[in-house]
Write an enzyme that holds these catalytic residues in place. Structure first.
Site, short mmCIF file in Angstrom:
data_model
loop_
_atom_site.label_atom_id
_atom_site.label_comp_id
_atom_site.label_asym_id
_atom_site.label_seq_id
_atom_site.Cartn_x
_atom_site.Cartn_y
_atom_site.Cartn_z
N ASP A 193 20.18 8.83 29.08
CA ASP A 193 20.90 8.95 30.35
C ASP A 193 20.51 10.14 31.20
O ASP A 193 21.20 10.45 32.18
CB ASP A 193 22.41 9.01 30.08
CG ASP A 193 22.81 10.21 29.22
OD1 ASP A 193 21.91 10.85 28.64
OD2 ASP A 193 24.01 10.50 29.14
N GLU A 194 19.43 10.83 30.86
CA GLU A 194 19.06 11.96 31.69
C GLU A 194 17.57 12.23 31.66
O GLU A 194 16.87 11.89 30.70
CB GLU A 194 19.83 13.23 31.27
CG GLU A 194 19.44 13.77 29.92
CD GLU A 194 20.07 15.15 29.65
OE1 GLU A 194 20.20 15.96 30.60
OE2 GLU A 194 20.43 15.40 28.49
N ASP A 216 21.22 12.59 36.03
CA ASP A 216 22.16 12.33 34.94
C ASP A 216 22.97 11.08 35.28
O ASP A 216 23.69 11.05 36.28
CB ASP A 216 23.08 13.54 34.76
CG ASP A 216 23.80 13.52 33.42
OD1 ASP A 216 23.56 12.60 32.62
OD2 ASP A 216 24.60 14.45 33.18
#
Length: 354
Positions: A109-110, A11
């Site tokens: 973002d992950e 993350d």
């Protein structure tokens, strides 16, 4: 040491703000708020991401920019730049793919990373260092024996309230420490449990993760249905999927929503807006060969109450007029007694008919 199969949840730290800071290094250490046009005086714009320095003032994602400005008037406000975030995300995922792992992307973002390793912490630290060196961005990594535990572990790996991006690290959450780490926590802390479901579980006397783990499965299935009841029971015990795939996930739906500069009060105007949203959405998904089986309508009132209602179509369709008519039928279920600030339509997909 024996090499085992591990799930790592990567993350990125304050990703959108971090991308902006990367191209404007002079902003490092300052409160940065990204969202909308970047003008906090304009109405109906929300925060996409705030830097940790801005979060210290109470600024958070989803907050109106005007409210963010009141909390932190000295913050640097920047407009969103999705193209830049997409490019930066690709950079990060390419770095992770350079390791002998499987990368399953879940968003800008992950991602989940599947790896066979004897030392998942060492692998996580190597990946963090490589991402920082090659992209200038930082990430926190949760380690688990399934996706549920890896995802939750990331929350413990994240920087603390008085820290900055890059101060996070890694955290391991497995069957061995599940009870010690999670059992005393409220069910709201579990991945996938929102405020409403948390209240539903609380109404059943299930306050903590331990309560949910020990709950009667038949009772959960009776209350929430066989599929979801079983899922909530498994969630309380930290059970989850262990498979990671690098095949892009097939989208199951798409939505189109608009926050209007001025509140909508005229029912006819609201109907026109919903029809327009439904037709635009249908044309865009049909151009990709999608078939639509269900239509959802979202209405956000000025009180921020945001109900969502839906209707299954009698047959699969690619006809914008059919979807628009269905959306208006759903809209008729709402009580439009207060002005409306946002409207949205979501199309749920199905495989093509035979």
């Amino acid at each position: 040491m024996t090499a085992d199969w591990w799930l790592l949840h990567v993350d990125m730290d304050q990703f959108i703000a971090a991308v902006e800071i990367r191209r404007r290094p002079e902003l490092r250490g300052l409160p940065v708020v990204v969202g909308g046009s970047g003008d906090p005086q304009q109405a109906r714009q929300v925060v996409a991401t705030a830097s940790y320095e801005a979060r210290a003032y109470g600024v958070g994602s989803g907050m109106p920019l005007k409210a963010a400005y009141k909390k932190c008037p000295d913050a640097v406000f920047l407009p969103s730049d999705p193209t830049a975030y997409d490019a930066a995300s690709t950079e990060v995922m390419d770095v992770l793919r350079s390791f002998p792992v499987i990368v399953e992307v879940w968003g800008w973002d992950e991602c989940f990373v599947g790896a066979t390793t004897a030392d998942p912490e060492a692998l996580a630290l190597e990946m963090q260092a490589a991402v920082l060196e090659r992209t200038g961005l930082t990430c926190s990594i949760g380690i688990g024996d399934n996706k549920v535990r890896a995802k939750l572990a990331t929350g413990f790996a994240k920087p603390g309230p008085d820290q900055r991006a890059g101060d996070g690290g890694t955290f391991r959450l497995t069957q061995e420490n599940w009870a010690d780490v999670m059992h005393h926590r409220p069910v709201r802390d579990l991945w996938g449990i929102g405020a409403r479901m948390s209240q539903n579980l609380n109404d059943l006397g299930l306050q903590t993760v331990a309560d949910l783990a020990a709950a009667d499965l038949d009772g959960l299935r009776e209350r929430f249905g066989p599929k979801m009841g079983s899922w909530y029971g498994a969630l309380g015990r930290g059970l989850g999927d262990t498979e990671v795939t690098d095949v892009p996930r097939e989208p199951v739906s798409r939505s189109h929503e608009v926050t209007y500069p001025e509140d909508l009060s005229d029912p006819v105007e609201i109907q026109d807006k919903v029809r327009e949203l439904a037709e635009e959405l249908t044309r865009s998904v049909v151009a990709e060969g999608r078939w639509i089986q269900r239509v959802h309508v979202k209405v956000r009132f000025i009180t921020f109450f945001t109900p969502i209602k839906s209707r299954k179509l009698p047959a699969l369709t690619q006809d914008p007029a059919v979807v628009a008519d269905a959306a208006l039928t759903v809209l008729a279920k709402f009580e439009l007694r207060r002005p409306v600030r946002l409207l949205g339509v979501r199309a749920e997909f199905a495989p093509p008919p035979d």
